[in-house]
Design a protein around this motif. Structure first.
Motif, PDB file in Angstrom:
ATOM      1  N   GLY A 281       0.814  -1.195   0.000  1.00  0.00           N
ATOM      2  CA  GLY A 281       0.000   0.000   0.000  1.00  0.00           C
ATOM      3  C   GLY A 281       0.853   1.252   0.000  1.00  0.00           C
ATOM      4  N   MET A 282       0.331   2.308  -0.608  1.00  0.00           N
ATOM      5  CA  MET A 282       1.069   3.583  -0.696  1.00  0.00           C
ATOM      6  C   MET A 282       0.134   4.693  -0.283  1.00  0.00           C
ATOM      7  SD  MET A 282       3.051   5.382  -3.881  1.00  0.00           S
ATOM      8  CE  MET A 282       1.516   5.737  -4.727  1.00  0.00           C
ATOM      9  N   SER A 283       0.652   5.622   0.535  1.00  0.00           N
ATOM     10  CA  SER A 283      -0.141   6.731   1.018  1.00  0.00           C
ATOM     11  C   SER A 283      -0.442   7.697  -0.121  1.00  0.00           C
ATOM     12  CB  SER A 283       0.604   7.451   2.138  1.00  0.00           C
ATOM     13  OG  SER A 283      -0.098   8.630   2.508  1.00  0.00           O
ATOM     14  N   ASP A 284      -1.635   8.308  -0.060  1.00  0.00           N
ATOM     15  CA  ASP A 284      -1.989   9.301  -1.073  1.00  0.00           C
ATOM     16  C   ASP A 284      -1.273  10.629  -0.851  1.00  0.00           C
ATOM     17  OD1 ASP A 284      -3.233   9.919   1.258  1.00  0.00           O
ATOM     18  OD2 ASP A 284      -5.204  10.278   0.382  1.00  0.00           O
ATOM     19  N   LYS A 285      -0.466  10.746   0.229  1.00  0.00           N
ATOM     20  CA  LYS A 285       0.319  11.960   0.500  1.00  0.00           C
ATOM     21  C   LYS A 285       1.774  11.852   0.020  1.00  0.00           C
ATOM     22  CE  LYS A 285      -3.181  13.738   2.743  1.00  0.00           C
ATOM     23  NZ  LYS A 285      -3.937  14.897   2.205  1.00  0.00           N
ATOM     24  N   PHE A 286       2.032  10.840  -0.784  1.00  0.00           N
ATOM     25  CA  PHE A 286       3.414  10.618  -1.241  1.00  0.00           C
ATOM     26  C   PHE A 286       3.944  11.812  -2.037  1.00  0.00           C
ATOM     27  CE2 PHE A 286       6.445   8.768  -4.357  1.00  0.00           C
ATOM     28  CZ  PHE A 286       7.441   8.447  -3.454  1.00  0.00           C
ATOM     29  N   TRP A 287       3.048  12.576  -2.639  1.00  0.00           N
ATOM     30  CA  TRP A 287       3.495  13.750  -3.423  1.00  0.00           C
ATOM     31  C   TRP A 287       4.204  14.790  -2.561  1.00  0.00           C
ATOM     32  CZ3 TRP A 287       1.391  18.339  -1.827  1.00  0.00           C
ATOM     33  CH2 TRP A 287       0.276  18.262  -1.000  1.00  0.00           C
ATOM     34  N   LEU A 288       3.964  14.762  -1.228  1.00  0.00           N
ATOM     35  CA  LEU A 288       4.665  15.715  -0.349  1.00  0.00           C
ATOM     36  C   LEU A 288       6.182  15.513  -0.389  1.00  0.00           C
ATOM     37  CD1 LEU A 288       2.286  15.664   2.763  1.00  0.00           C
ATOM     38  CD2 LEU A 288       2.579  17.504   1.089  1.00  0.00           C
ATOM     39  N   TYR A 289       6.598  14.269  -0.566  1.00  0.00           N
ATOM     40  CA  TYR A 289       8.041  14.004  -0.640  1.00  0.00           C
ATOM     41  C   TYR A 289       8.667  14.757  -1.799  1.00  0.00           C
ATOM     42  CZ  TYR A 289      12.348  11.530  -1.763  1.00  0.00           C
ATOM     43  OH  TYR A 289      13.639  11.235  -2.070  1.00  0.00           O
ATOM     44  N   TRP A 290       8.049  14.705  -2.946  1.00  0.00           N
ATOM     45  CA  TRP A 290       8.613  15.376  -4.129  1.00  0.00           C
ATOM     46  C   TRP A 290       8.487  16.899  -4.014  1.00  0.00           C
ATOM     47  CZ3 TRP A 290      11.393  12.099  -6.535  1.00  0.00           C
ATOM     48  CH2 TRP A 290      11.037  10.750  -6.569  1.00  0.00           C
ATOM     49  N   VAL A 291       7.463  17.356  -3.348  1.00  0.00           N
ATOM     50  CA  VAL A 291       7.297  18.804  -3.166  1.00  0.00           C
ATOM     51  C   VAL A 291       8.472  19.394  -2.389  1.00  0.00           C
ATOM     52  CG1 VAL A 291       5.904  20.570  -2.011  1.00  0.00           C
ATOM     53  CG2 VAL A 291       4.785  18.796  -3.365  1.00  0.00           C
ATOM     54  N   PHE A 292       8.947  18.675  -1.406  1.00  0.00           N
ATOM     55  CA  PHE A 292      10.072  19.187  -0.606  1.00  0.00           C
ATOM     56  C   PHE A 292      11.448  18.777  -1.173  1.00  0.00           C
ATOM     57  CE2 PHE A 292       6.605  19.349   2.494  1.00  0.00           C
ATOM     58  CZ  PHE A 292       6.813  20.596   3.046  1.00  0.00           C
ATOM     59  N   ALA A 293      11.543  17.599  -1.748  1.00  0.00           N
ATOM     60  CA  ALA A 293      12.838  17.089  -2.206  1.00  0.00           C
ATOM     61  C   ALA A 293      13.356  17.839  -3.427  1.00  0.00           C
ATOM     62  CB  ALA A 293      12.738  15.591  -2.496  1.00  0.00           C
ATOM     63  N   ILE A 294      12.483  18.042  -4.422  1.00  0.00           N
ATOM     64  CA  ILE A 294      12.941  18.682  -5.669  1.00  0.00           C
ATOM     65  C   ILE A 294      13.358  20.132  -5.442  1.00  0.00           C
ATOM     66  CG2 ILE A 294      12.217  19.390  -7.979  1.00  0.00           C
ATOM     67  CD1 ILE A 294      10.518  16.843  -8.126  1.00  0.00           C
TER      68      ILE A 294
END
Length: 329
Positions: A281-294
């Motif tokens: 399973g994968m959280s629907d908030k995974f996009w937060l990682y890319w928002v801060f990492a990039i």
């Protein structure tokens, strides 16, 4: 005595010869000569000693007597000149230049040891080289000996010039006496003076040879040290190559394990769940990682680029050069 003979320029001179005929009411009353010679003897410990030969002669035509003044002589030098003058033949006393063959004999006895003393120093330097040992030339000592050798050659040059001047004035004196040739005492005196001219000139050749040999040794010392430094630089270069190879290996290993490390970091985050009844399973908030990492990655790269442009000297300082074999500089 001429007044100019007491001037400071004459006292500071490295050598000279002069003469003049004295007259009274157009009658010749005498003949004066003055001469100055210097010699420099270098001892085994590179200390040196100057010997100055300063003489004045006055020949009286009426009595055929000669007065000789010797200024500030050392006791040994005075005794040598007196002993040499005692060899004078009676027939020579009528010639104003008769003291000079004996004075030049004493001068030659001073100049010869000075030349050979430099030669001994040069020979010692030539025997010091050992290919199996690290080069450690004493440059200060080499240059001190070279300085003494230059002074010895200078003194010989001046002596030869003075003797040639004595011969020239001697010939003029003989001609002034109404004789175009030399006979008896006149010829003997000139031959003796000419002999010491040639003898001193030969000593000068030996002195020049000493200078060339010494310069050759100094150049050899520089070349040996330069060669040794070049060998050390080669060894440093080889060590740097080994270090470079090691760093390449470390960089390759780091690069090889970087992707797996990145992947394991991603899947170890709380955005992913595995196991249990629900499976993967994968959280629907995974996009937060890319928002801060990039943005953080891009910002770090931009700061690094502009930092080098604004402050170029901070990370590009000139390297400090440490001289090798500092004791030979």
């Amino acid at each position: 005595m001429p007044e100019r003979w007491w001037s400071d320029s004459f006292k500071k001179s490295n050598g000279y010869f002069g003469c003049e005929t004295t007259r009274q009411a157009e009658i010749v009353t005498g003949f004066n000569t003055w001469a100055y010679f210097e010699t420099k003897y270098t001892r085994s410990n590179v200390l040196y000693e100057w010997t100055k030969l300063n003489i004045f002669t006055r020949w009286v035509s009426s009595t055929k007597q000669t007065f000789l003044l010797l200024f500030d002589p050392k006791l040994s030098l005075r005794e040598s000149i007196l002993q040499s003058l005692s060899k004078t033949a009676i027939s020579q006393l009528t010639v104003p230049f008769w003291p000079y063959p004996y004075v030049l004999e004493v001068l030659a006895c001073l100049e010869e040891p000075a030349v050979w003393a430099i030669r001994d120093h040069v020979r010692d330097i030539e025997k010091e080289f050992h290919p199996s040992k690290a080069p450690r030339p004493e440059y200060r000592r080499l240059h001190d000996i070279a300085r003494h050798a230059i002074h010895v050659s200078e003194n010989l040059d001046v002596s030869v010039q003075n003797i040639e001047t004595i011969l020239k004035h001697y010939d003029l004196y003989i001609v002034s006496q109404g004789s175009d040739s030399y006979f008896g005492a006149d010829e003997d005196i000139r031959n003796q003076i000419d002999f010491f001219r040639g003898y001193t000139a030969n000593l000068r050749f030996r002195s020049i040879s000493n200078e060339k040999r010494l310069q050759n040794e100094i150049q050899l010392a520089f070349n040996i040290v330069a060669q040794a430094n070049a060998g050390i630089s080669v060894e440093i270069g080889r060590a740097a190559q080994i270090d470079n190879s090691t760093m390449k290996t470390i960089a390759f290993v780091t690069l090889a394990f970087l992707p797996p490390t990145f992947i394991s970091s991603i899947f170890s985050m709380s955005f992913f769940q595995c196991g249990g009844d629900n499976g993967w399973g994968m959280s629907d908030k995974f996009w937060l990682y890319w928002v801060f990492a990039i943005p953080t990655t891009v910002g770090t790269i931009l700061v690094w680029q502009y930092w080098h442009k604004i402050f170029p000297g901070v990370h590009h300082r000139k390297p400090v050069v440490v001289p090798m074999l500092k004791e030979h500089a």
